[in-house]
Design an enzyme around this catalytic site. Structure first.
Site, PDB file in Angstrom:
ATOM      1  N   ASP A  46     -38.818 -94.160  22.315  1.00 31.70           N
ATOM      2  CA  ASP A  46     -38.793 -93.734  23.710  1.00 31.70           C
ATOM      3  C   ASP A  46     -37.494 -94.247  24.315  1.00 31.70           C
ATOM      4  O   ASP A  46     -37.322 -95.444  24.520  1.00 31.70           O
ATOM      5  CB  ASP A  46     -40.014 -94.293  24.462  1.00 31.70           C
ATOM      6  CG  ASP A  46     -40.107 -93.772  25.894  1.00 31.70           C
ATOM      7  OD1 ASP A  46     -39.074 -93.360  26.456  1.00 31.70           O
ATOM      8  OD2 ASP A  46     -41.213 -93.806  26.464  1.00 31.70           O
ATOM      9  N   ARG A  77     -45.133 -69.156  27.667  1.00 31.09           N
ATOM     10  CA  ARG A  77     -45.848 -70.326  27.155  1.00 31.09           C
ATOM     11  C   ARG A  77     -45.246 -70.788  25.839  1.00 31.09           C
ATOM     12  O   ARG A  77     -45.383 -71.955  25.441  1.00 31.09           O
ATOM     13  CB  ARG A  77     -47.344 -70.015  26.972  1.00 31.09           C
ATOM     14  CG  ARG A  77     -48.120 -71.163  26.325  1.00 31.09           C
ATOM     15  CD  ARG A  77     -49.625 -70.955  26.374  1.00 31.09           C
ATOM     16  NE  ARG A  77     -50.038 -69.632  25.985  1.00 31.09           N
ATOM     17  CZ  ARG A  77     -50.123 -69.184  24.730  1.00 31.09           C
ATOM     18  NH1 ARG A  77     -49.779 -69.964  23.712  1.00 31.09           N
ATOM     19  NH2 ARG A  77     -50.539 -67.968  24.482  1.00 31.09           N
ATOM     20  N   LYS A 125     -37.241 -88.919  34.707  1.00 29.03           N
ATOM     21  CA  LYS A 125     -36.590 -90.139  35.154  1.00 29.03           C
ATOM     22  C   LYS A 125     -35.073 -89.935  35.250  1.00 29.03           C
ATOM     23  O   LYS A 125     -34.613 -89.113  36.003  1.00 29.03           O
ATOM     24  CB  LYS A 125     -36.967 -91.283  34.198  1.00 29.03           C
ATOM     25  CG  LYS A 125     -38.479 -91.408  33.941  1.00 29.03           C
ATOM     26  CD  LYS A 125     -39.287 -91.564  35.207  1.00 29.03           C
ATOM     27  CE  LYS A 125     -40.728 -91.998  34.971  1.00 29.03           C
ATOM     28  NZ  LYS A 125     -41.559 -91.043  34.223  1.00 29.03           N
ATOM     29  N   TYR A 155     -44.534 -98.000  28.026  1.00 24.22           N
ATOM     30  CA  TYR A 155     -45.116 -97.393  29.220  1.00 24.22           C
ATOM     31  C   TYR A 155     -46.634 -97.400  29.117  1.00 24.22           C
ATOM     32  O   TYR A 155     -47.206 -97.098  28.065  1.00 24.22           O
ATOM     33  CB  TYR A 155     -44.568 -95.974  29.372  1.00 24.22           C
ATOM     34  CG  TYR A 155     -45.276 -95.147  30.406  1.00 24.22           C
ATOM     35  CD1 TYR A 155     -45.396 -95.604  31.723  1.00 24.22           C
ATOM     36  CD2 TYR A 155     -45.836 -93.926  30.077  1.00 24.22           C
ATOM     37  CE1 TYR A 155     -46.061 -94.848  32.673  1.00 24.22           C
ATOM     38  CE2 TYR A 155     -46.489 -93.162  31.023  1.00 24.22           C
ATOM     39  CZ  TYR A 155     -46.608 -93.624  32.321  1.00 24.22           C
ATOM     40  OH  TYR A 155     -47.270 -92.879  33.252  1.00 24.22           O
TER      41      TYR A 155
END
Length: 417
Positions: free
Chosen positions: A185, A60, A210, A113
């Site tokens: 971004d 983690r 993406k 987005y």
């Protein structure tokens, strides 16, 4: 934030250099080592004692395969480090949590987005973080909204899905005036075509799902920065929220990186050619791509984008008086209708009812995001094949040619995923 580097000496590189680097990332340097980075599918790691300072202790917090991906992403961008996440939105969430507190302001581009808008409006605003949205293609508009409470300026360039560009250097100066962080971004272009850190940004954020992974097989996200203190805060948030990427998805993303420069260069060139073929087709109000004459920001595109490439996304707007958008989407055969971008297959998205459905209608209209707007993510198929599919679907959608003039929004439904 450290002093920004607004020069170009670290900015120029070539697609060939990027591809050479991508092939070497994560590769072994010694004898008898695995050629492909191994998947370390373990939740925990043994230790020699309670204070042995082992690099990896629990997955983690960190994992060897995830760390290999982080090293690759940082080197590809020429950055100090990267932090990998389960998704792009997880990366954005951790970065914002590392930077803002109640009473702070985030100045955000109005065309980003849809999930970013939802995160700011529905999650952070109730916690006391003010979000203001701006036409990020206008440097003066950004500067006018940046005040002493501003901690983050967040932009996506090219904007999603309008493809408007933000002058990253100008935005960095506005953010730096009050000590705020500029976050870019860079999902649409990746560091192969645009390097925000070299233009003055404090951090690049990605949905690696993406173009970086490129095969629609592994969700993921990343924060890349040369600010070590910022990276450490982001890692602390990731540790506390458990948003790290899985080893398998990190491994798949590493495989995608090996061909990223080749893929995005080919897709970008195809997108530019496709945009030129679509201009003037009956039923289209406009075609948008930075490579087109009349785009309006050609000079900025040439300054910020590398290798003469401008990305693999083409935005088209159907004339809703002449075409039925549902009929157009339903008539596609080669291009797939999906809430996605950056795959090796050509994909078509209807933002108003898919990726940006959660964005308030007024904000969508202000950003120029009409019900007739369609985003095309160009894949590796030939330009002629993609153009033929879009042209045929457009002909079918025209009123009197098989389409019916109806509103598509209620029928397609959905939300920004």
């Amino acid at each position: 934030m450290p002093e920004r580097n607004l020069g170009m000496e670290r900015y120029a590189h070539s697609i060939e250099q990027a591809q050479t680097l991508a092939c070497a990332l994560g590769q072994p340097v010694g004898a008898a080592e695995a050629l492909v980075t191994p998947i370390v599918q373990s939740t925990t790691f043994t230790r020699s004692g309670t204070h042995d300072g082992a690099e990896h202790q629990y997955s983690r917090v960190s994992n060897p395969t995830v760390s290999a991906l982080e090293s690759a992403l940082a080197r590809l961008e020429g950055a100090a480090g990267a932090v990998a996440f389960a998704t792009g939105l997880a990366a954005e969430t951790a970065l914002l949590l590392a930077l803002v507190r109640a009473g702070d302001r985030v100045v955000c581009g109005r065309s980003v987005y849809g999930g970013t808008t939802r995160l700011l409006r529905e999650i952070l605003e109730p916690l006391g973080v003010e979000a203001v949205f701006v036409d990020a293609s206008n440097p003066e508009a950004i500067d006018a909204l940046v005040d002493e409470r501003t901690r983050v300026v967040f932009v996506e360039t090219p904007a999603n899905p309008t493809l408007e560009l933000t002058d990253v250097r100008a935005a960095a100066l506005s953010a730096g005036r009050v000590g705020a962080a500029l976050v870019v971004d860079n999902t649409f272009l990746t560091s192969v075509i645009q390097r925000p850190l070299g233009l003055g940004a404090d951090a690049s954020v990605y949905s690696t799902t993406k173009f970086i992974e490129g095969h629609s097989a592994a969700p993921g996200g990343a924060v890349v920065s040369s600010d070590e203190a910022l990276l450490e805060r982001v890692r602390r948030v990731r540790k506390s929220t458990g948003a790290i990427q899985t080893p398998l998805h990190a491994w798949l993303t590493l495989q995608g990186i090996k061909t990223l420069p080749l893929r995005i260069a080919r897709q970008s060139r195809t997108a530019a050619a496709l945009a030129r073929e679509l201009v003037g087709l009956p039923g289209l109000k406009r075609v948008v791509h930075p490579a087109l004459e009349g785009f309006g920001q050609e000079r900025l595109a040439c300054e910020q984008h590398l290798g003469g490439l401008h990305g693999a996304v083409v935005t088209i707007e159907l004339d809703e008086e002449a075409c039925d958008v549902r009929a157009f989407l339903g008539a596609l055969r080669l291009c797939r209708l999906a809430e996605h971008v950056g795959s090796v297959e050509s994909l078509v998205t209807h933002p108003a009812t898919m990726t940006h459905a959660d964005v308030p209608a007024g904000q969508r209209r202000a950003a120029g995001l009409s019900d007739g707007l369609v985003r095309v993510s160009v894949g590796l198929e030939s330009t002629s094949a993609i153009a033929e599919d879009l042209t045929r679907a457009l002909a079918v959608s025209r009123v009197g040619g098989g389409g019916r003039r109806t509103s598509c929004a209620p029928a397609l439904g959905g939300g920004a995923v």
